[in-house]
Write an enzyme that holds these catalytic residues in place. Structure first.
Site, PDB file in Angstrom:
ATOM      1  N   CYS A  92      -4.566  -0.347   8.734  1.00 29.99           N
ATOM      2  CA  CYS A  92      -5.158  -0.860   7.583  1.00 29.99           C
ATOM      3  C   CYS A  92      -6.536  -1.026   7.973  1.00 29.99           C
ATOM      4  O   CYS A  92      -6.971  -1.916   8.891  1.00 29.99           O
ATOM      5  CB  CYS A  92      -4.445  -2.182   7.048  1.00 29.99           C
ATOM      6  SG  CYS A  92      -5.133  -2.563   5.497  1.00 29.99           S
ATOM      7  N   HIS A 134       2.027   1.526   0.607  1.00 21.72           N
ATOM      8  CA  HIS A 134       0.983   0.320   1.263  1.00 21.72           C
ATOM      9  C   HIS A 134      -0.198  -0.083   0.469  1.00 21.72           C
ATOM     10  O   HIS A 134      -0.478  -1.107   0.457  1.00 21.72           O
ATOM     11  CB  HIS A 134       0.434   1.345   2.611  1.00 21.72           C
ATOM     12  CG  HIS A 134      -0.613   0.522   3.368  1.00 21.72           C
ATOM     13  ND1 HIS A 134      -0.530   0.289   4.725  1.00 21.72           N
ATOM     14  CD2 HIS A 134      -1.846  -0.045   2.882  1.00 21.72           C
ATOM     15  CE1 HIS A 134      -1.463  -0.494   5.060  1.00 21.72           C
ATOM     16  NE2 HIS A 134      -2.480  -0.561   4.208  1.00 21.72           N
ATOM     17  N   GLU A 135      -0.583   0.825  -0.200  1.00 26.95           N
ATOM     18  CA  GLU A 135      -1.872   0.461  -1.225  1.00 26.95           C
ATOM     19  C   GLU A 135      -1.291  -0.295  -2.412  1.00 26.95           C
ATOM     20  O   GLU A 135      -2.069  -1.328  -2.912  1.00 26.95           O
ATOM     21  CB  GLU A 135      -2.759   1.760  -1.752  1.00 26.95           C
ATOM     22  CG  GLU A 135      -3.283   2.488  -0.510  1.00 26.95           C
ATOM     23  CD  GLU A 135      -4.200   1.764   0.276  1.00 26.95           C
ATOM     24  OE1 GLU A 135      -4.603   0.693  -0.184  1.00 26.95           O
ATOM     25  OE2 GLU A 135      -4.224   2.395   1.456  1.00 26.95           O
ATOM     26  N   HIS A 138      -1.262  -3.867  -1.728  1.00 25.38           N
ATOM     27  CA  HIS A 138      -2.137  -4.619  -1.532  1.00 25.38           C
ATOM     28  C   HIS A 138      -2.512  -5.124  -2.926  1.00 25.38           C
ATOM     29  O   HIS A 138      -2.974  -6.327  -2.855  1.00 25.38           O
ATOM     30  CB  HIS A 138      -3.391  -3.549  -1.417  1.00 25.38           C
ATOM     31  CG  HIS A 138      -3.560  -3.416   0.139  1.00 25.38           C
ATOM     32  ND1 HIS A 138      -4.027  -4.515   1.004  1.00 25.38           N
ATOM     33  CD2 HIS A 138      -3.846  -2.306   1.091  1.00 25.38           C
ATOM     34  CE1 HIS A 138      -4.131  -4.174   2.318  1.00 25.38           C
ATOM     35  NE2 HIS A 138      -4.184  -2.806   2.323  1.00 25.38           N
TER      36      HIS A 138
HETATM   37 ZN   LIG Z   1      -4.354  -1.478   3.863  1.00 21.86          ZN
END
Ligand SMILES: [Zn+2]
Length: 178
Positions: A92, A134-135, A138
């Site tokens: 990341c 993953h995004e 966020h």
């Molecule tokens: Zn990330």
């Protein structure tokens, strides 16, 4: 074109939830352009707006080098996850130098809007599913290193603490996406 500063674990903004986008205007397009400039400058494959300090539900992905797609996903929501899982390496840009393995669903479907506000859906498997999840984490204020299983977390704990102090980890590693 503008390369923005990427915020790291040292900044608590990373743990805040992003807000829904409701204006599909030139400001949004400028944000997306800056996100791509910033991601490419760091050789990343995905970025969420919060990583440049903008709390809007916007993520971008470019996995063309791995045979997947490049895209912008606004207000993305996971509408399906397979029970079949995959286990693989992630990194990341907000946790520079740290990589670790974690489990994610192998197949997913995501509803989202494009930069014109049109509603669309995308199906993703393998690396694309992993990157989207993953995004999307966020924009919900979650970072992958906080979702590791105990043993994986232990391996990178010292490096995470270094990043939280704004320092470069001793064993700087870049992810190997497959
Ligand atoms: Zn990330």
């Amino acid at each position: 074109m503008a390369i923005r500063k990427i915020i790291t674990l040292a900044d608590s903004v990373l743990y805040r939830e992003s807000e829904k986008v409701d204006k599909f205007n030139s400001e949004l397009r400028d944000l997306i352009r800056d996100m791509f400039d910033t991601m490419y400058d760091e050789s990343g494959v995905g970025l969420a707006a919060v990583q440049i300090g903008v709390l809007k539900r916007v993520i971008i992905i470019d996995l063309e080098h791995s045979g997947f797609i490049k895209g912008v996903f606004i207000n993305p929501e996971v509408v399906f996850t397979s029970s079949e899982m995959q286990f693989g390496e992630e990194g990341c840009l907000s946790v520079p130098g740290v990589t670790a393995n974690l489990s994610r669903p192998k197949h997913i479907r995501v509803a989202y809007q494009n930069m014109f506000g049109e509603r669309l859906e995308i199906e993703g498997s393998d690396l694309l599913a992993r990157a989207l999840l993953h995004e999307i984490d966020h924009i919900n204020g979650k970072v992958f290193v906080d979702q590791l299983e105990f043993e994986e977390r232990q391996k990178v704990e010292n490096d995470i603490q270094e990043v939280k102090k704004g320092r470069r980890p001793e064993h700087f590693r870049k992810p190997n996406y497959r």
